[in-house]
Design a protein around this motif. Structure first.
Motif, PDB file in Angstrom:
ATOM      1  N   THR A  96      61.074  84.290   0.360  1.00  0.00           N
ATOM      2  CA  THR A  96      61.234  85.727   0.177  1.00  0.00           C
ATOM      3  C   THR A  96      60.178  86.433   1.010  1.00  0.00           C
ATOM      4  O   THR A  96      58.977  86.301   0.721  1.00  0.00           O
ATOM      5  N   PRO A  97      60.574  87.163   2.037  1.00  0.00           N
ATOM      6  CA  PRO A  97      59.583  87.871   2.852  1.00  0.00           C
ATOM      7  C   PRO A  97      59.078  89.123   2.147  1.00  0.00           C
ATOM      8  O   PRO A  97      59.797  89.737   1.352  1.00  0.00           O
ATOM      9  N   ASP A  98      57.847  89.496   2.442  1.00  0.00           N
ATOM     10  CA  ASP A  98      57.310  90.760   1.936  1.00  0.00           C
ATOM     11  C   ASP A  98      57.936  91.935   2.674  1.00  0.00           C
ATOM     12  O   ASP A  98      58.244  92.959   2.072  1.00  0.00           O
ATOM     13  N   ILE A  99      58.099  91.774   3.985  1.00  0.00           N
ATOM     14  CA  ILE A  99      58.762  92.794   4.794  1.00  0.00           C
ATOM     15  C   ILE A  99      59.643  92.127   5.839  1.00  0.00           C
ATOM     16  O   ILE A  99      59.398  90.983   6.231  1.00  0.00           O
ATOM     17  N   VAL A 100      60.683  92.841   6.253  1.00  0.00           N
ATOM     18  CA  VAL A 100      61.546  92.394   7.346  1.00  0.00           C
ATOM     19  C   VAL A 100      61.408  93.406   8.476  1.00  0.00           C
ATOM     20  O   VAL A 100      61.576  94.612   8.276  1.00  0.00           O
ATOM     21  N   VAL A 101      61.105  92.904   9.678  1.00  0.00           N
ATOM     22  CA  VAL A 101      60.824  93.766  10.828  1.00  0.00           C
ATOM     23  C   VAL A 101      61.870  93.532  11.914  1.00  0.00           C
ATOM     24  O   VAL A 101      61.988  92.416  12.432  1.00  0.00           O
ATOM     25  N   PRO A 102      62.633  94.544  12.272  1.00  0.00           N
ATOM     26  CA  PRO A 102      63.622  94.372  13.347  1.00  0.00           C
ATOM     27  C   PRO A 102      62.959  94.423  14.720  1.00  0.00           C
ATOM     28  O   PRO A 102      61.981  95.154  14.926  1.00  0.00           O
ATOM     29  N   ILE A 103      63.494  93.656  15.663  1.00  0.00           N
ATOM     30  CA  ILE A 103      63.080  93.811  17.055  1.00  0.00           C
ATOM     31  C   ILE A 103      63.615  95.161  17.527  1.00  0.00           C
ATOM     32  O   ILE A 103      64.817  95.418  17.449  1.00  0.00           O
ATOM     33  N   PRO A 104      62.733  96.028  18.018  1.00  0.00           N
ATOM     34  CA  PRO A 104      63.185  97.361  18.427  1.00  0.00           C
ATOM     35  C   PRO A 104      63.733  97.366  19.843  1.00  0.00           C
ATOM     36  O   PRO A 104      63.576  96.389  20.590  1.00  0.00           O
ATOM     37  N   ILE A 105      64.376  98.467  20.218  1.00  0.00           N
ATOM     38  CA  ILE A 105      64.731  98.710  21.605  1.00  0.00           C
ATOM     39  C   ILE A 105      63.913  99.911  22.076  1.00  0.00           C
ATOM     40  O   ILE A 105      63.397 100.682  21.257  1.00  0.00           O
ATOM     41  N   SER A 106      63.783 100.068  23.369  1.00  0.00           N
ATOM     42  CA  SER A 106      62.998 101.173  23.912  1.00  0.00           C
ATOM     43  C   SER A 106      63.698 102.506  23.654  1.00  0.00           C
ATOM     44  O   SER A 106      64.908 102.549  23.406  1.00  0.00           O
ATOM     45  N   GLU A 107      62.951 103.579  23.733  1.00  0.00           N
ATOM     46  CA  GLU A 107      63.526 104.902  23.503  1.00  0.00           C
ATOM     47  C   GLU A 107      64.580 105.237  24.556  1.00  0.00           C
ATOM     48  O   GLU A 107      65.577 105.889  24.263  1.00  0.00           O
ATOM     49  N   SER A 108      64.355 104.796  25.796  1.00  0.00           N
ATOM     50  CA  SER A 108      65.334 105.086  26.846  1.00  0.00           C
ATOM     51  C   SER A 108      66.652 104.368  26.571  1.00  0.00           C
ATOM     52  O   SER A 108      67.734 104.936  26.744  1.00  0.00           O
ATOM     53  N   LYS A 109      66.571 103.128  26.102  1.00  0.00           N
ATOM     54  CA  LYS A 109      67.790 102.386  25.785  1.00  0.00           C
ATOM     55  C   LYS A 109      68.470 102.959  24.544  1.00  0.00           C
ATOM     56  O   LYS A 109      69.698 103.023  24.476  1.00  0.00           O
TER      57      LYS A 109
END
Length: 217
Positions: A96-109
């Motif tokens: 069970t993770p404490d948090i799940v973090v998505p890989i982001p995309i850049s603002e331009s994309k």
């Protein structure tokens, strides 16, 4: 049955065969791509392990391409059966993770695409598990498209391209000790390793793991 399912009968994500609900796969197409495996992280990286749920072929490849490049956001429903299987894995290994973090995309994309496909694929599932979804990584502009690069070039391409959002990270109380990074595709692992190293610099006591929907590796 919902009215929408009556007006538009659900069909398999890949072959078009009739199925029970929207976003489902027929047994044959699901079994063709389903390939859960765990890769151990390098002793020199911040990643403990990476779970991969499917092969990047057939229906998965078409689905992800449509989401990322053809604006077919609704196709993200097709990730649900794979994530439901991984829910069982998490129960089996008592993870069970404490948090799940998505890989982001850049603002331009994001400006061009209008959304981050990782959010579409994983966020609802994470919320269903009653886990904390924390979008605390920032992707800087300037990296080259990964599909154009060799394995070594991918590693160099990602160096220094992630930051932790300090304003969001400071709100995490208590500080997380188990972090799960999620992404759509695993190829060489360069993106996940760089993201994990960036998070480790801010959360030095955290165990960091990763989950991707598919891989061609």
């Amino acid at each position: 049955m919902r009215i929408w399912d009556i007006l538009c009968p659900p069909t398999c994500v890949h072959c078009g065969k009739d199925v029970y609900g929207q976003g489902e796969w027929c047994t044959a197409c699901f079994n063709e791509v389903w390939h859960e495996r765990r890769l151990e992280g390098s002793r020199y990286s911040s990643l403990d392990w990476i779970y991969i749920l499917a092969d990047y072929i057939g229906g998965i490849k078409t689905m992800l391409h449509d989401i990322k490049f053809n604006r077919k956001k609704e196709r993200a429903l097709g990730a649900a059966p794979f994530l439901q299987r991984f829910t069982i894995t998490c129960s089996d290994i008592r993870y069970t993770p404490d948090i799940v973090v998505p890989i982001p995309i850049s603002e331009s994309k994001r400006h061009i695409r209008g959304y981050n496909q990782v959010d579409l694929l994983f966020k609802n599932w994470v919320i269903q598990q009653q886990w904390r979804w924390e979008d605390i990584l920032i992707k800087l502009d300037g990296s080259k498209p990964m599909w154009t690069l060799t394995k070594e070039e991918r590693k160099q391409n990602m160096k220094g391209h992630f930051l932790v959002s300090l304003s969001k990270a400071k709100q995490l109380v208590p500080m997380p000790t188990e972090i799960l990074i999620v992404d759509d595709i695993y190829t060489t692992g360069a993106t996940l390793v760089e993201a994990a190293d960036t998070l480790k610099s801010y959360f030095p006591r955290a165990n960091i793991k990763a989950l991707t929907l598919a891989s061609g590796a």
